[in-house]
Motif scaffolding. Structure first.
Motif, PDB file in Angstrom:
ATOM      1  N   ARG A 117       5.517   6.052   9.753  1.00 30.62           N
ATOM      2  CA  ARG A 117       4.848   4.772   9.535  1.00 30.62           C
ATOM      3  C   ARG A 117       3.328   4.907   9.418  1.00 30.62           C
ATOM      4  O   ARG A 117       2.632   3.913   9.279  1.00 30.62           O
ATOM      5  N   MET A 118       2.825   6.117   9.481  1.00 23.49           N
ATOM      6  CA  MET A 118       1.381   6.355   9.395  1.00 23.49           C
ATOM      7  C   MET A 118       0.946   6.488   7.937  1.00 23.49           C
ATOM      8  O   MET A 118       1.661   7.068   7.119  1.00 23.49           O
ATOM      9  N   ARG A 119      -0.219   5.996   7.616  1.00 23.91           N
ATOM     10  CA  ARG A 119      -0.819   6.265   6.315  1.00 23.91           C
ATOM     11  C   ARG A 119      -1.393   7.681   6.324  1.00 23.91           C
ATOM     12  O   ARG A 119      -1.693   8.229   7.389  1.00 23.91           O
ATOM     13  N   PRO A 120      -1.611   8.273   5.135  1.00 18.28           N
ATOM     14  CA  PRO A 120      -2.345   9.543   5.091  1.00 18.28           C
ATOM     15  C   PRO A 120      -3.688   9.400   5.799  1.00 18.28           C
ATOM     16  O   PRO A 120      -4.342   8.355   5.724  1.00 18.28           O
ATOM     17  N   ALA A 121      -4.112  10.436   6.502  1.00 16.20           N
ATOM     18  CA  ALA A 121      -5.284  10.358   7.388  1.00 16.20           C
ATOM     19  C   ALA A 121      -6.530   9.814   6.694  1.00 16.20           C
ATOM     20  O   ALA A 121      -7.248   8.970   7.240  1.00 16.20           O
ATOM     21  N   ASN A 122      -6.808  10.283   5.482  1.00 14.72           N
ATOM     22  CA  ASN A 122      -8.020   9.860   4.790  1.00 14.72           C
ATOM     23  C   ASN A 122      -7.842   8.543   4.032  1.00 14.72           C
ATOM     24  O   ASN A 122      -8.785   8.073   3.392  1.00 14.72           O
ATOM     25  N   SER A 123      -6.651   7.976   4.129  1.00 15.70           N
ATOM     26  CA  SER A 123      -6.366   6.724   3.433  1.00 15.70           C
ATOM     27  C   SER A 123      -6.338   5.542   4.387  1.00 15.70           C
ATOM     28  O   SER A 123      -6.491   4.399   3.955  1.00 15.70           O
ATOM     29  N   SER A 167      -6.934   4.015  -1.171  1.00 11.47           N
ATOM     30  CA  SER A 167      -5.524   4.082  -1.575  1.00 11.47           C
ATOM     31  C   SER A 167      -5.475   3.693  -3.048  1.00 11.47           C
ATOM     32  O   SER A 167      -6.391   3.024  -3.553  1.00 11.47           O
ATOM     33  N   PRO A 168      -4.439   4.088  -3.767  1.00  6.12           N
ATOM     34  CA  PRO A 168      -4.316   3.635  -5.153  1.00  6.12           C
ATOM     35  C   PRO A 168      -4.315   2.107  -5.258  1.00  6.12           C
ATOM     36  O   PRO A 168      -4.844   1.544  -6.222  1.00  6.12           O
ATOM     37  N   ILE A 175       0.814  -1.218   0.000  1.00  2.00           N
ATOM     38  CA  ILE A 175       0.000   0.000   0.000  1.00  2.00           C
ATOM     39  C   ILE A 175       0.852   1.274   0.000  1.00  2.00           C
ATOM     40  O   ILE A 175       0.589   2.177  -0.802  1.00  2.00           O
ATOM     41  N   PRO A 176       1.878   1.396   0.844  1.00  2.00           N
ATOM     42  CA  PRO A 176       2.665   2.644   0.827  1.00  2.00           C
ATOM     43  C   PRO A 176       3.265   2.965  -0.543  1.00  2.00           C
ATOM     44  O   PRO A 176       3.286   4.125  -0.957  1.00  2.00           O
ATOM     45  N   HIS A 177       3.750   1.946  -1.259  1.00  2.00           N
ATOM     46  CA  HIS A 177       4.365   2.205  -2.566  1.00  2.00           C
ATOM     47  C   HIS A 177       3.315   2.644  -3.581  1.00  2.00           C
ATOM     48  O   HIS A 177       3.640   3.331  -4.553  1.00  2.00           O
ATOM     49  N   SER A 178       2.053   2.276  -3.371  1.00  2.00           N
ATOM     50  CA  SER A 178       1.015   2.674  -4.333  1.00  2.00           C
ATOM     51  C   SER A 178       0.802   4.183  -4.336  1.00  2.00           C
ATOM     52  O   SER A 178       0.344   4.749  -5.331  1.00  2.00           O
ATOM     53  N   TYR A 179       1.136   4.865  -3.236  1.00  2.00           N
ATOM     54  CA  TYR A 179       1.028   6.323  -3.225  1.00  2.00           C
ATOM     55  C   TYR A 179       2.054   6.948  -4.158  1.00  2.00           C
ATOM     56  O   TYR A 179       1.829   8.008  -4.743  1.00  2.00           O
ATOM     57  N   ALA A 180       3.202   6.293  -4.305  1.00  2.00           N
ATOM     58  CA  ALA A 180       4.296   6.837  -5.111  1.00  2.00           C
ATOM     59  C   ALA A 180       4.253   6.380  -6.558  1.00  2.00           C
ATOM     60  O   ALA A 180       4.771   7.069  -7.442  1.00  2.00           O
ATOM     61  N   ALA A 181       3.649   5.224  -6.830  1.00  2.00           N
ATOM     62  CA  ALA A 181       3.724   4.638  -8.175  1.00  2.00           C
ATOM     63  C   ALA A 181       2.384   4.029  -8.555  1.00  2.00           C
ATOM     64  O   ALA A 181       2.287   2.831  -8.844  1.00  2.00           O
ATOM     65  N   GLU A 235       7.823  -8.101   5.683  1.00  2.00           N
ATOM     66  CA  GLU A 235       7.693  -7.125   6.754  1.00  2.00           C
ATOM     67  C   GLU A 235       6.889  -5.895   6.349  1.00  2.00           C
ATOM     68  O   GLU A 235       6.815  -4.928   7.115  1.00  2.00           O
ATOM     69  N   ARG A 236       6.277  -5.906   5.175  1.00  2.00           N
ATOM     70  CA  ARG A 236       5.335  -4.836   4.843  1.00  2.00           C
ATOM     71  C   ARG A 236       4.081  -4.952   5.699  1.00  2.00           C
ATOM     72  O   ARG A 236       3.354  -3.991   5.875  1.00  2.00           O
ATOM     73  N   ALA A 237       3.801  -6.160   6.210  1.00  2.00           N
ATOM     74  CA  ALA A 237       2.590  -6.406   6.991  1.00  2.00           C
ATOM     75  C   ALA A 237       2.872  -6.234   8.483  1.00  2.00           C
ATOM     76  O   ALA A 237       4.006  -6.367   8.945  1.00  2.00           O
ATOM     77  N   ILE A 238       1.842  -5.990   9.249  1.00  2.00           N
ATOM     78  CA  ILE A 238       2.010  -5.597  10.636  1.00  2.00           C
ATOM     79  C   ILE A 238       2.570  -6.723  11.507  1.00  2.00           C
ATOM     80  O   ILE A 238       3.473  -6.494  12.326  1.00  2.00           O
TER      81      ILE A 238
END
Length: 335
Positions: free
Chosen positions: A277-283, A150-151, A90-96, A189-192
């Protein structure tokens, strides 16, 4: 439908869930073609670490689901396709975001079109609970609105809708399985859970660094998720073009997970929250809790491994990996 002697294609076989599913299919007697993402390291991801006796019974194929011509050569002759290949971080989807559209939507389209042209008996398309976004009501049934927060989740919604469209438009025998959060050995380790366990056990980590600890998740041990896939690929009563949830039907906060991991790993390391390590608030998806009654009514599937047992088994796997110096992350391809 028996898997004994069945010709089965698993895309994303090199990933976390995909490698476990591939092993299970071989043990069921299937003739498995395992599609892994091509790379220059001569690697088949997690399949390189399954027993040699199992790996030797696979037809290992490297390629990319984004390549329609390649997929059109791999699919013919397969009885069943389990489509798990996807970009999932998910975090990489914000960038790509575009790469997620190309892999998750276009890749799924390529699988569906090739299956339509080849007369494949059944396709199991892998969705995700992330398509629901933050729950508007819980537990979450398949009738819950889809929300692209999220994207990544937006791309999976697109793939789900493409699968539904091919079932409605062409009568394609495609079932969409929607697992909630799966955990267990081999997860990156992308998962919690692996993030927590690795930091708890690793002597090089002085503290356990986390993001938001308030979200609620529905967590299923990987063996139970694999059992759901096997039923999705074989049950004669599932409706094509429909989605089916598969989850534990129990919610737990990240804070509760941290406490459990600390207990089972036997550590008293401090826990440090970090904004990075936080996602964007609305995401951020605040809460996920599955209603699996539709899938259970048709197949009889129920998870058998409790959270405590599953985390305990996963912790021991990580303990062994660290002791052997064999720590790695899975590829970006699912499962």
């Amino acid at each position: 439908m028996s898997y004994d002697g069945a010709k089965v294609l698993v895309t994303g076989a090199d990933g976390f869930i995909g490698s476990h599913l591939t092993e299970a299919l071989v043990n069921c007697g299937a003739r498995v073609t395992a599609l892994t993402l091509y790379n220059s390291f001569d690697s088949h991801g997690w399949l390189d670490e399954i027993p040699e006796a199992t790996k030797g019974r696979l037809d290992l194929v490297r390629g990319d689901v984004r390549d329609a011509a390649f997929i059109s050569r791999v699919v013919p002759g397969q009885d069943i396709i389990f489509h798990l290949a996807a970009l999932i971080a998910i975090p990489h989807s914000y960038a790509a975001a575009q790469t997620y559209v190309e892999t998750n939507i276009l890749g799924t389209l390529n699988i569906l079109e090739a299956a339509r042209q080849s007369g494949t008996e059944r396709i199991v398309h892998t969705s995700t609970s992330e398509v629901y976004g933050t729950a508007l009501k819980m537990p979450i049934s398949e009738e819950h609105p889809l929300q692209g927060q999220s994207p990544y989740s937006a791309s999976k919604i697109g793939a789900d809708m493409m699968s539904e469209a091919f079932a409605r438009s062409f009568g394609l025998p495609v079932v969409t399985l929607r697992p909630f959060n799966t955990f267990g050995p081999r997860q990156s380790e992308r998962a919690i859970i692996p993030t927590l366990i690795r930091q708890a056990l690793d002597p090089n980590c002085a503290a356990i660094r986390v993001g938001d600890t308030t979200p609620v998740r529905d967590l299923t041990f990987v063996e139970d998720t694999v059992a759901a896939f096997l039923m999705a690929g074989s049950s004669p009563d599932l409706e094509f073009g429909r989605a089916y949830n598969a989850g534990s039907q129990h919610g737990v906060t990240v804070a509760n997970l941290i406490d459990l991991v600390l207990e089972l790993s036997g550590t008293s390391k401090p826990v440090v929250q970090e904004g990075v390590r936080m996602r964007p608030a609305n995401s951020e998806v605040r809460a996920l809790l599955a209603d699996c009654s539709r899938f259970a009514a048709v197949t009889g599937w129920q998870p058998r491994t409790g959270l405590r047992e599953g985390i305990g088994r996963t912790t021991e796997w990580w303990r062994t990996r660290l002791a052997m110096g064999r720590v790695r992350s899975q590829s970006n391809f699912m499962t």
